[in-house]
Design a protein around this motif. Sequence first.
Motif, PDB file in Angstrom:
ATOM      1  N   ILE A 158       0.823  -1.207   0.000  1.00 51.87           N
ATOM      2  CA  ILE A 158       0.000   0.000   0.000  1.00 51.87           C
ATOM      3  C   ILE A 158       0.858   1.258   0.000  1.00 51.87           C
ATOM      4  O   ILE A 158       0.496   2.277  -0.594  1.00 51.87           O
ATOM      5  N   LEU A 159       2.051   1.207   0.626  1.00 48.58           N
ATOM      6  CA  LEU A 159       2.951   2.363   0.598  1.00 48.58           C
ATOM      7  C   LEU A 159       3.518   2.566  -0.801  1.00 48.58           C
ATOM      8  O   LEU A 159       3.639   3.700  -1.280  1.00 48.58           O
ATOM      9  N   LEU A 160       3.866   1.448  -1.452  1.00 47.04           N
ATOM     10  CA  LEU A 160       4.364   1.536  -2.822  1.00 47.04           C
ATOM     11  C   LEU A 160       3.276   2.087  -3.740  1.00 47.04           C
ATOM     12  O   LEU A 160       3.551   2.923  -4.611  1.00 47.04           O
ATOM     13  N   ALA A 161       2.041   1.647  -3.528  1.00 48.58           N
ATOM     14  CA  ALA A 161       0.928   2.161  -4.322  1.00 48.58           C
ATOM     15  C   ALA A 161       0.711   3.646  -4.070  1.00 48.58           C
ATOM     16  O   ALA A 161       0.411   4.406  -4.997  1.00 48.58           O
ATOM     17  N   LEU A 162       0.871   4.082  -2.827  1.00 48.83           N
ATOM     18  CA  LEU A 162       0.729   5.498  -2.496  1.00 48.83           C
ATOM     19  C   LEU A 162       1.732   6.348  -3.266  1.00 48.83           C
ATOM     20  O   LEU A 162       1.405   7.431  -3.767  1.00 48.83           O
ATOM     21  N   VAL A 163       2.968   5.865  -3.369  1.00 52.20           N
ATOM     22  CA  VAL A 163       4.001   6.598  -4.105  1.00 52.20           C
ATOM     23  C   VAL A 163       3.632   6.705  -5.585  1.00 52.20           C
ATOM     24  O   VAL A 163       3.722   7.788  -6.191  1.00 52.20           O
ATOM     25  N   ILE A 164       3.187   5.587  -6.155  1.00 51.20           N
ATOM     26  CA  ILE A 164       2.847   5.568  -7.587  1.00 51.20           C
ATOM     27  C   ILE A 164       1.644   6.465  -7.869  1.00 51.20           C
ATOM     28  O   ILE A 164       1.639   7.239  -8.838  1.00 51.20           O
ATOM     29  N   ILE A 165       0.627   6.386  -7.012  1.00 44.31           N
ATOM     30  CA  ILE A 165      -0.562   7.232  -7.192  1.00 44.31           C
ATOM     31  C   ILE A 165      -0.207   8.698  -7.006  1.00 44.31           C
ATOM     32  O   ILE A 165      -0.740   9.580  -7.688  1.00 44.31           O
ATOM     33  N   LEU A 202      -1.681  -0.469  -7.731  1.00 46.19           N
ATOM     34  CA  LEU A 202      -1.813  -1.667  -6.915  1.00 46.19           C
ATOM     35  C   LEU A 202      -1.287  -2.894  -7.658  1.00 46.19           C
ATOM     36  O   LEU A 202      -0.679  -3.783  -7.054  1.00 46.19           O
ATOM     37  N   GLY A 203      -1.523  -2.948  -8.988  1.00 44.33           N
ATOM     38  CA  GLY A 203      -1.008  -4.063  -9.781  1.00 44.33           C
ATOM     39  C   GLY A 203       0.504  -4.144  -9.721  1.00 44.33           C
ATOM     40  O   GLY A 203       1.082  -5.217  -9.518  1.00 44.33           O
ATOM     41  N   ILE A 204       1.183  -3.002  -9.880  1.00 41.86           N
ATOM     42  CA  ILE A 204       2.649  -2.961  -9.795  1.00 41.86           C
ATOM     43  C   ILE A 204       3.116  -3.365  -8.397  1.00 41.86           C
ATOM     44  O   ILE A 204       4.093  -4.098  -8.236  1.00 41.86           O
ATOM     45  N   ALA A 205       2.382  -2.885  -7.388  1.00 37.74           N
ATOM     46  CA  ALA A 205       2.757  -3.195  -6.005  1.00 37.74           C
ATOM     47  C   ALA A 205       2.621  -4.684  -5.699  1.00 37.74           C
ATOM     48  O   ALA A 205       3.315  -5.199  -4.811  1.00 37.74           O
ATOM     49  N   PHE A 206       1.740  -5.389  -6.422  1.00 34.55           N
ATOM     50  CA  PHE A 206       1.515  -6.809  -6.164  1.00 34.55           C
ATOM     51  C   PHE A 206       2.447  -7.720  -6.955  1.00 34.55           C
ATOM     52  O   PHE A 206       2.529  -8.918  -6.680  1.00 34.55           O
ATOM     53  N   ILE A 207       3.159  -7.176  -7.945  1.00 34.68           N
ATOM     54  CA  ILE A 207       4.040  -8.001  -8.776  1.00 34.68           C
ATOM     55  C   ILE A 207       5.124  -8.715  -7.969  1.00 34.68           C
ATOM     56  O   ILE A 207       5.350  -9.922  -8.168  1.00 34.68           O
ATOM     57  N   PRO A 208       5.846  -8.036  -7.061  1.00 29.84           N
ATOM     58  CA  PRO A 208       6.952  -8.706  -6.357  1.00 29.84           C
ATOM     59  C   PRO A 208       6.551  -9.974  -5.618  1.00 29.84           C
ATOM     60  O   PRO A 208       7.290 -10.971  -5.642  1.00 29.84           O
TER      61      PRO A 208
END
Length: 266
Positions: A118-125, A139-145
């Motif tokens: 969710i923090l990674l998604a916050l940065v991207i958004i 969220l899709g990018i954040a879930f890839i790893p």
Amino acid sequence: MKRKWNFNFTVGLILTSVILLLALVGIFFTPYDPDAMNASLKNTGASLLHPMGCDNFGRDIFSRVMIGIRNTFLISLATVTIGTVVGVLLGAFTGYFGGIVDEIFMRINDALFAFPSILLALVIIGLLGPKTVNVMLALGIAFIPSFARMVRSEYMKQKNLDYVKSARLMGASHFRIMFVHILPNILPVLLSSVMIGFNNAVLAEAGLSYLGIGIQPPDASLGRMLSESQTYLFSNPGNAVFPGLVIVILVLGFALMAEGLTESDH
């Protein structure tokens, strides 16, 4: 063990099906316009005409919950699809071939995995803006790893087994071995991860909308409904209870299905 799996999976499937059925019906019909405001109905409780009551704008909560489920599920579906497809491709190639490519991609993957999704998604958004498409992408990018890490681990286990060696001796291409021979053998683990992914995606979308950077007004969102209900929590608890209950049921349903699929693999 199998009876336990059947019970968990069946209960989870029933819970999610009931909630998603509301979303499906909401595509074609809602009792009221979910965005229609009526000042005379502000914060009214449950009744025959409005089974979940009305919110602080006089909007029908049941209609908004139906639309909110649909929006949350569509974002979760897009999130898991992006995470699964890209994660499977990265995990398959790095786990199967190994070497320097594996080292490079996995170091990048580990760096991204260290951040809560969710923090990674916050940065991207924050970089792209709070649009629905951007929320899906973020969220899709954040879930890839997480998917890439899991698939890589499974491919590393499978690539040295006898059936893979036999396929190589028969002249099968690397691509065929990866996606025709190995991939079907890791499907139970992958499907379990997909269910967990849906679980996490529902929570992540609700969290972002609650913070005001997910689905934007006037579109309905379960997370935003929870956020808007804070001020009226005691005067109109239904505004928070019903969307919150839907989130709990969805998350529980996906968790039970994931557990059922995991048990079936043992």
